[in-house]
Design an enzyme around this catalytic site. Sequence first.
Site, PDB file in Angstrom:
ATOM      1  N   GLY A  22      40.665  45.651  33.973  1.00  0.00           N
ATOM      2  CA  GLY A  22      39.942  44.917  32.941  1.00  0.00           C
ATOM      3  C   GLY A  22      39.110  43.804  33.526  1.00  0.00           C
ATOM      4  O   GLY A  22      38.652  42.907  32.810  1.00  0.00           O
ATOM      5  N   SER A  23      38.891  43.864  34.836  1.00  0.00           N
ATOM      6  CA  SER A  23      38.208  42.748  35.491  1.00  0.00           C
ATOM      7  C   SER A  23      36.774  42.577  35.000  1.00  0.00           C
ATOM      8  O   SER A  23      36.260  41.463  34.973  1.00  0.00           O
ATOM      9  CB  SER A  23      38.234  42.934  37.008  1.00  0.00           C
ATOM     10  OG  SER A  23      37.791  44.224  37.355  1.00  0.00           O
ATOM     11  N   SER A  61      45.558  41.371  43.991  1.00  0.00           N
ATOM     12  CA  SER A  61      45.255  40.310  43.017  1.00  0.00           C
ATOM     13  C   SER A  61      44.048  39.497  43.436  1.00  0.00           C
ATOM     14  O   SER A  61      44.029  38.277  43.332  1.00  0.00           O
ATOM     15  CB  SER A  61      46.446  39.354  42.855  1.00  0.00           C
ATOM     16  OG  SER A  61      47.558  40.013  42.367  1.00  0.00           O
ATOM     17  N   ALA A 108      41.217  29.999  38.081  1.00  0.00           N
ATOM     18  CA  ALA A 108      41.987  31.245  38.000  1.00  0.00           C
ATOM     19  C   ALA A 108      42.714  31.525  39.309  1.00  0.00           C
ATOM     20  O   ALA A 108      42.237  31.205  40.394  1.00  0.00           O
ATOM     21  CB  ALA A 108      41.054  32.411  37.677  1.00  0.00           C
ATOM     22  N   LYS A 109      43.901  32.121  39.173  1.00  0.00           N
ATOM     23  CA  LYS A 109      44.627  32.624  40.339  1.00  0.00           C
ATOM     24  C   LYS A 109      44.797  34.133  40.178  1.00  0.00           C
ATOM     25  O   LYS A 109      44.567  34.677  39.099  1.00  0.00           O
ATOM     26  CB  LYS A 109      46.012  31.980  40.433  1.00  0.00           C
ATOM     27  CG  LYS A 109      45.980  30.492  40.759  1.00  0.00           C
ATOM     28  CD  LYS A 109      47.391  29.916  40.816  1.00  0.00           C
ATOM     29  CE  LYS A 109      47.329  28.409  41.014  1.00  0.00           C
ATOM     30  NZ  LYS A 109      48.665  27.785  40.886  1.00  0.00           N
ATOM     31  N   GLY A 110      45.230  34.776  41.229  1.00  0.00           N
ATOM     32  CA  GLY A 110      45.481  36.209  41.165  1.00  0.00           C
ATOM     33  C   GLY A 110      46.583  36.520  40.160  1.00  0.00           C
ATOM     34  O   GLY A 110      47.570  35.807  40.082  1.00  0.00           O
ATOM     35  N   GLY A 141      47.416  40.139  39.148  1.00  0.00           N
ATOM     36  CA  GLY A 141      47.928  41.509  39.129  1.00  0.00           C
ATOM     37  C   GLY A 141      49.275  41.709  39.780  1.00  0.00           C
ATOM     38  O   GLY A 141      50.121  42.433  39.259  1.00  0.00           O
ATOM     39  N   GLU A 142      49.510  41.106  40.932  1.00  0.00           N
ATOM     40  CA  GLU A 142      50.741  41.429  41.671  1.00  0.00           C
ATOM     41  C   GLU A 142      52.001  40.729  41.136  1.00  0.00           C
ATOM     42  O   GLU A 142      53.045  41.366  41.031  1.00  0.00           O
ATOM     43  CB  GLU A 142      50.624  41.087  43.170  1.00  0.00           C
ATOM     44  CG  GLU A 142      49.282  41.243  43.796  1.00  0.00           C
ATOM     45  CD  GLU A 142      48.903  42.677  44.061  1.00  0.00           C
ATOM     46  OE1 GLU A 142      47.811  43.054  43.624  1.00  0.00           O
ATOM     47  OE2 GLU A 142      49.677  43.410  44.676  1.00  0.00           O
TER      48      GLU A 142
END
Lengths: 157, 292, 765
Positions: free
Chosen positions: C493-494, C532, C718-720, C722-723
């Site tokens: 969804g990026s 991420s 923002a930070k990563g 996904g992981e």
Amino acid sequence: MEYKLNFSVNKQPVDLLVEPHQTLLEILRDNLFLIGTKDGCGTGDCGSCTVLVDGEPVCACLMLAVEAEGQEVTTVEGLVTDSELHAVQKALIANGGVQCGFCTPGVLLSSVALLTRNPQPSEVEIREALAGNLCRCTGYDKIVRAVQEATKELEHA
Amino acid sequence: MNRFDYLSPRNLAEALQMLSVRPEAIPLAGGTDILVQMKERSRHIEALLSLKRVPELHQYSLNGTLTLGSALTVGQIAAKQEIQRDYTALAIGSGLIGSVQIRNMATLGGNLCNAAPSADTAPPLLVLGAEVVIASHQGERVVPLETFFLEPGRTILQPTELVKEIVLSKSHTRTGSFYIRHTPRAGMDIAVVGVAAAITLNTNEIILNARLALGAAAPVPMRAVQAEALLPGHRLTDELLREVGKTASQEAEPIDDLRASAEYRRHLVNILTQRALRGAMAKAKSNQGYQE
Amino acid sequence: MPETRSIGQPLPRVDAMEKVRGQAIFAADINLPQTLVGKLLTSPHAHAEILSIDTSKAEALPGVRAVITAADIPEVDTYDPDHRLHAFLARQFVVFAGQPVAAVAADDLPTAETALELIEVEYRPLPVVYTPQEAILPDSPAVSRDAYRDSSAAADTTAETESDVAKEEKTPNIFYQQVIKGGDVDAAFAESDVVVEHTYTMPTVHQGYVEPHAVIAFWDRADHVTVWECVQGAFSGRDFIVKTLGITPTNITLNSTEIGGGFGGKIDGLFAPLAVLLAKKASRPVKLILTRREEFTSANPAPSTTIRLKTGAKRDGKLTALEGEILVDVGAFPLFLNASFNIQWLMLHNYKFQAWRLEGQDVLTNKASAGAFRAPVAVNAAFAIESQLDEIAGLLDLDPLALRLQNLLLQDDLLPNKEAQVRVGSKEVLAALAEHSSWTSAPPTRLGDDGLLRGRGLGLGSWGSGTQTASAIAILEADGKIRIVLGTVDLTGSYTSLAQIAAEALGVSVKQLVMTKASPDHAPFAPVSAGSSTIYSMGGAVKEAALDLRSKILNRAAQVLQVSEVELALNDEGVFVSAEPEKSRTLQALYEMGATWFGEYGPLIGLGSVTQRKPAPAFAGSIAEVTVDPETGQVTLTRLVIAQDVGKAINPLSIEGQIQGGAAQSVGMALWEEVMYDEQGQILNPSLLDYHMPTAMDLPMVETILVEAPGGDGPYGAKGVGEPPIIPSVPAVANAVSAAIGTRTCDLPISPERVWRALHGKTTS
Ligand code: FES
Ligand code: FES
């Protein structure tokens, strides 16, 4: 040897020649170019190939096309009527129930069939109806919420 | 999948005739197992005989006895209210197979003919005293389901024979049945062990008759006859339940496989036998059965 | 800066409409005229020498258009026998069951499958190295002829390290070995009031993306191939073909299609060279789609680990020492990262210890070569260490959350490599959980009236945001919209979040943005969507491109309106003078000035190009509640809460979804998922029926808490994302089960049988 197959897909009559080994999924995707129905496993375990046959969800990957003779098949492409999305489609968008989207067509057809036979499903019933549709992206939370929301919308409609 | 011939009979006589000419043809019912085997090329098939358009195999009648055409889907069976009420174990077992999609395809006959030790309709049908009507071009024969399975994946069916229907005798008042299975995953799984129980009570809640059957606990679905024998003439006390569970677990002949060890399976037979009996008991108490 | 309008909005995905209509184009959906079906012939042996391959019968079969073997691979000087990516076709040896040894292209599927059966391969079976424990023995057979590797290279160089195993004693199967130590471990244990020690195992698990690998290749010019592929990075996918087949990058057009999940499993694509070679030989387009079985046998699942870990603490809960041995089974080829080092690193970066000594070994076996899976091996690390912290809290009768809080390694604390930790949000994550009703309510009574055991558990985990370089272009379009051209793959969804970042930077609304995915032919470099890093890195590039375009638009408008830039404002309609809004130019008008004959001004474009960004480790914590049936060992997850530090939630809707999906995968690993092998290296459960990913019936709703702690230099904070969510629920569920049953299960998955054995003191069969 080829067989003549007459059936209907998304309310359109279709007749074509098929070989017995061709699955309904192959015919939909490769001959009719209805690519919305997906192939995630080919063995009935993931539900991404779910279509409705005479209104009931089945795995198109495990149905020989010749066996669909005379039946009515609905795919994801058939859910939109007069360019209006189905309530479950709208709710999936609004609730973030779509991520990669690979499971989405199958999830939609299972949900639509559920709401047709049971317009007021409980959360447990929704989860049971979707148990054959693996989704690896969402954890199902937003999909279940979307179906719940669609239920409400259909009730008002 | 390899290429094969597709035979599509329109009635039972035609189907049996075709099978007599081409005994190598494999009956195609729901396709949920055979197509997987063909796709994975673990099975080479010359011809498939489609049962889809054989009306005799789709019959359903409840007329004293319950007759289930072998090509009825397990979804259809699970949804029938009278089966849920009077043949509860069968409705439960049918309703647990695969997913909604699979249940809309998989048939009762297919579930039995695959002869998987874990088939979820087998223990219920065993406790309900099912008989299998087998047809060939030479005529019909009727066998009790107990004698139907030979080994995993193999039944007594001859190449020219088909399972026409399953017949269940009348369900009596104060009779109840139940099926329970263990799977690690709640959805889409195969029984590690499944146990069905059926009980008939007298008016004083003494057990008149009881049957127990085990799935995935032996090479084929089996009756637990020694455990059953402990029940008639008694009330279902906790102590008796434990005794019956233990006996059933001793009767079972489970194996180690990727799903579970034999030891754990034996234990599950014990536990699930007790639970199935409790479930059957509750049903029997409430069940007025088929009205004569 | 304009006020925040787009950042933080829970907008639906930009591609959701196509996806619910079944119109999104995935790789398998592409149909070129005359396309052939590609199929793989895979090795039935886990280890064997290929003595001969005879393809003549297959080639003679009508309808077969090409058969390839290793003999068809062009010689390239980038060839690296130690690299999984070069093993897309076995050469002299096969090193895992499922490794492709040949491939065919045919008119249809039955013909292709028949052709495979006609290929005659003569194998000489070799000893199969099945377990890592066996692989490390000095007399173990070698997994692969080329297996020896020097371990000294990729270590944490500033840490105190030792190499205490003499090289000559090593088997060639150990390809990475490293000890990280600091302080006096023996003394620290001696001072400890409690010490716990166990061995934790985690099996091979699979990423489980629902879409199988799919690739189509077509040589549209004599020296040019176009590839459509579901791959996590178009540039990484192209690079893979370059390195394996020696084709120059500009002779490859790599179109990354929609992707039905990757989770690390589709970083490089793995099978594209096969399709490219088949298409070349057949002179026709070839479509190669993996079967689900091949996904298990022939792709790249996650490595399995055995971790012996020992942790000490003082009576007040202060952690003292950490000591252990980490053994990672990566399958037949080295992993892209040194897995055991990653585990060491992750174990020592969340909590403070006085002393530590962790030995790590990455070991080869004859199994499917492992790849990345969402926060690679972080789950394995967290399962071990978080289980121990929980046990220590129990022994000391301390609140497990407080124990973690007390020991957190926070900003400016020294990391094992003696560098100061950056700003992290672990404290905020724990604080959010501490306030949540799932934690403030009394822990569930162990035994309920229903006869079920109940337990609650906590877990914490972290992942460093990916730091990659990235670039993007912003273009003012004819209708006044802004087109962002980018080469990144939308995995999560990026594109929606990137549109929000661009809109925010420009000062326009998201509907003004058009996100255009372009192949490497048309887009500047974009990193692989993994680790991420997409929002963190690509977001930075998109923001920079948007800001660049904004300043150029303002500059242009200032010239045209003859005012200074500071007097101007920009919105969806165009640019206007703040004090006199009627003095304005629409964005369309500004475009037209740059797109006209004899124009005075050039077209307006913005460029973004960013380098390595600062690390911003992101934390996620989870609380799980379970019931356990004491008679069957069945565990049911009844509640799952997950809190995650996302820095700044660009799109809370999509972030929540990602977190829930990660948590679901985590629960899957905790309770069900395992790729099982027999002693011959054969996978026993290569199907989605037998490999148990959670279904909708297996999970509760997932309650998410988004925590926004400062740190890093990602776009708008923002930070990563996904992981991290895949990490903490494994230990949370394990700890909940252990609270329920009163003993510990140290082997994943926590299957009903294992729980039953633990409850009844039975040994594992
Ligand atoms: S593709 Fe049919 S169930 Fe997976
Ligand atoms: S959205 Fe990706 S599998 Fe469901």
